[in-house]
Design a protein around this motif. Sequence first.
Motif, short mmCIF file in Angstrom:
data_model
loop_
_atom_site.label_atom_id
_atom_site.label_comp_id
_atom_site.label_asym_id
_atom_site.label_seq_id
_atom_site.Cartn_x
_atom_site.Cartn_y
_atom_site.Cartn_z
N VAL A 1 42.35 -4.43 7.19
CA VAL A 1 42.75 -5.82 6.93
C VAL A 1 41.54 -6.63 6.47
N ALA A 2 40.42 -6.51 7.20
CA ALA A 2 39.21 -7.25 6.82
C ALA A 2 38.71 -6.80 5.45
N LEU A 3 38.71 -5.49 5.20
CA LEU A 3 38.24 -4.98 3.91
C LEU A 3 39.11 -5.49 2.76
N GLY A 4 40.42 -5.45 2.95
CA GLY A 4 41.31 -5.92 1.89
C GLY A 4 41.11 -7.38 1.56
N ILE A 5 40.95 -8.22 2.60
CA ILE A 5 40.72 -9.65 2.38
C ILE A 5 39.38 -9.88 1.69
N TYR A 6 38.36 -9.14 2.10
CA TYR A 6 37.04 -9.32 1.48
C TYR A 6 37.05 -8.86 0.02
N LEU A 7 37.70 -7.74 -0.28
CA LEU A 7 37.76 -7.27 -1.66
C LEU A 7 38.55 -8.24 -2.53
N PHE A 8 39.64 -8.76 -1.98
CA PHE A 8 40.41 -9.78 -2.72
C PHE A 8 39.53 -10.98 -3.04
N THR A 9 38.74 -11.42 -2.06
CA THR A 9 37.87 -12.57 -2.26
C THR A 9 36.80 -12.28 -3.31
N MET A 10 36.28 -11.05 -3.30
CA MET A 10 35.26 -10.68 -4.30
C MET A 10 35.83 -10.71 -5.72
N ALA A 11 37.11 -10.38 -5.86
CA ALA A 11 37.75 -10.44 -7.18
C ALA A 11 38.08 -11.88 -7.56
N TYR A 12 38.47 -12.68 -6.58
CA TYR A 12 38.85 -14.08 -6.84
C TYR A 12 37.66 -14.94 -7.24
N SER A 13 36.54 -14.78 -6.57
CA SER A 13 35.43 -15.73 -6.67
C SER A 13 34.82 -15.85 -8.07
N PRO A 14 34.65 -14.78 -8.83
CA PRO A 14 34.11 -14.96 -10.19
C PRO A 14 35.18 -15.26 -11.24
#
Length: 619
Positions: A465-478
């Motif tokens: 769950v934490a990994l999925g949210i972090y990866l999503f955020t990494m794609a969203y931010s740039p």
Amino acid sequence: MSKELEKSSIKQQESISDYDHKEVKHIDNTEANIKLANPLAGIPREQLLEDATNFAKTHGLGHLEEDFRRGALVAQDPLAFESVPDLDEAEKVVLRRELTHRWDQPFQLYWLVILCSLSAAVQGMDESVINGANLFFPDHLGIPQSDSNNQWLLGLVNGAPYLCCGLIGCWVSTPMNRYFGRRGTIFISAFVSFAACIWQGLTNTWWHMFIARFILGFGIGPKSATVPVYAAECSPPAIRGALVMMWQMWTAFGIMLGTIMSLAFYHVPDPVGIVGLNWRLMLGSAGVPALFIMTQVFFCPESPRWLISKGRYDKAYEAIRRLRKSNIQAARDLYYIHVLLEVEREIQTGRNLFLEMFTVPRNRRAALASGIVMFMQQFCGINVIAYYSSNIFAQANFSNIQALLASWGFGMCNWVFALPAVYTIDTFGRRNLLLVTFPLMSLFLLMTGFAFYIPEDSQARIAVVALGIYLFTMAYSPGEGPVPFTYSAEAFPLYIRDIGMSYATAVLWFFNFVVAITFPRLLNAFTATGAFGWYAGWNAIGFVLILLFLPETKALSLEELDQVFSVPTRIHAAYQLKALPYNIRKYIFRQKGLKPLPPLYQHEGAIGEKTYAPPGAGH
């Protein structure tokens, strides 16, 4: 305007009219090549110099007549300045360096953008401190989450600022900008933000909290509609995207800082007579950045374009001179802005400006594109995590402190991975960033949702769950993080820019409210897996919308974008549908020997054009 400039304007408008109103029987998109002309192109040298002289004398800038004569010659063909005999070597050195060292700008420009974008930290902090406060204040204010009706009330309280922004706050920015200017609007909205943040920390019922947070929307709305436009109007085209995206970067910083405040105040005990001092301090801390903005904003120059719109050309020159390295750059840019705004006025029909946003084809396309990116910033799912990550992590069997720490990780990823966009937004482009990141966001949300099928007692559930949210955020931010505000701030012509940005931010904040009020019930009704799957589906839809309806805007002056948005939607969409399989074969399957597609746009003599060969370079 001169006769030559009038002819250029008429020619442009006839071209636009042809695109918009003629029946197109057949379009071969491999050969569709829309040329975006500089309206100064083709004007004879002597006529151009006479126009520049008249401009300087009639606008109280006669003492700078020679600067404007040389500036007009450079503006006519910005890449041909080497062949302009009127320029001295020092001026040519400055113009060469502008093209080869695009980040070599006055400190005042960077200070203006960073300072004002710090105001975004207020809303970023509010999003994350409410996240931490959600763990405490519902029980203290009489809306425990064991009751499904109270879940709606929690969503209403959390989304109150954004309800205000969508319905009222963003729309008042237009009269505020008209009467108070960009700086005055930022100052007033910063004061309201500070006062409302303190107020919400002093409430004792849910409806009192709702009122205080609703008033906060009068601080967030006008500020969010004004700051990106202010930054865009003061920035040179080559780095405009990077500077305007500071808004989103500092929003992400505010989210991270707000989580730190939640952690810092988590264990604050209640003194005698005060209930919930910890969450009250969390909410009040979001107003601190606004104080800094209030003390500094009037040390920055006013927007030159806003000053021109008020006929204050002398003040506009003073402002733009502080934002450019030399007199020749300031004179060139001010004259070019003036000429293009004169051309722009030709398309004004005299009707209600709000209606013109939808009845004038060029404006309607800008509204469509801006509405899409603003809507998708909410329905991509990012603010679900910003508001409710503590609740989501709690469902994954995190303790409260673990949930806040995991939320801090989300905020850190959001901020750190926004940094690459400072470079990529003006090189890779706004549109390309979105087309690459939307499929990734959809994939990572699906990964997060399906992780809830892992047994509750397994540590793997927490990890995935934490990994999925972090990866999503990494794609969203740039990508979808910085692009919407940057894109919307530059898409509209000056005469409706305030209303256009009000519309764009109203769309953003209204659907922000929709997300905030519905997610507690959505999470309960759909379960975590269904809720994340819902937003994953919207990311897939977002990819299609971006592909068909979003023109690229990087590296063009704000005025030259009029020509980009004059290309009919059907031509743009048809071209992109044909380009999609070509790009898949070239960039995904890495096929060689493909016949390249011609570009849809070809810029002629544009200020934003970046192709430059120094003297003596081979061609």
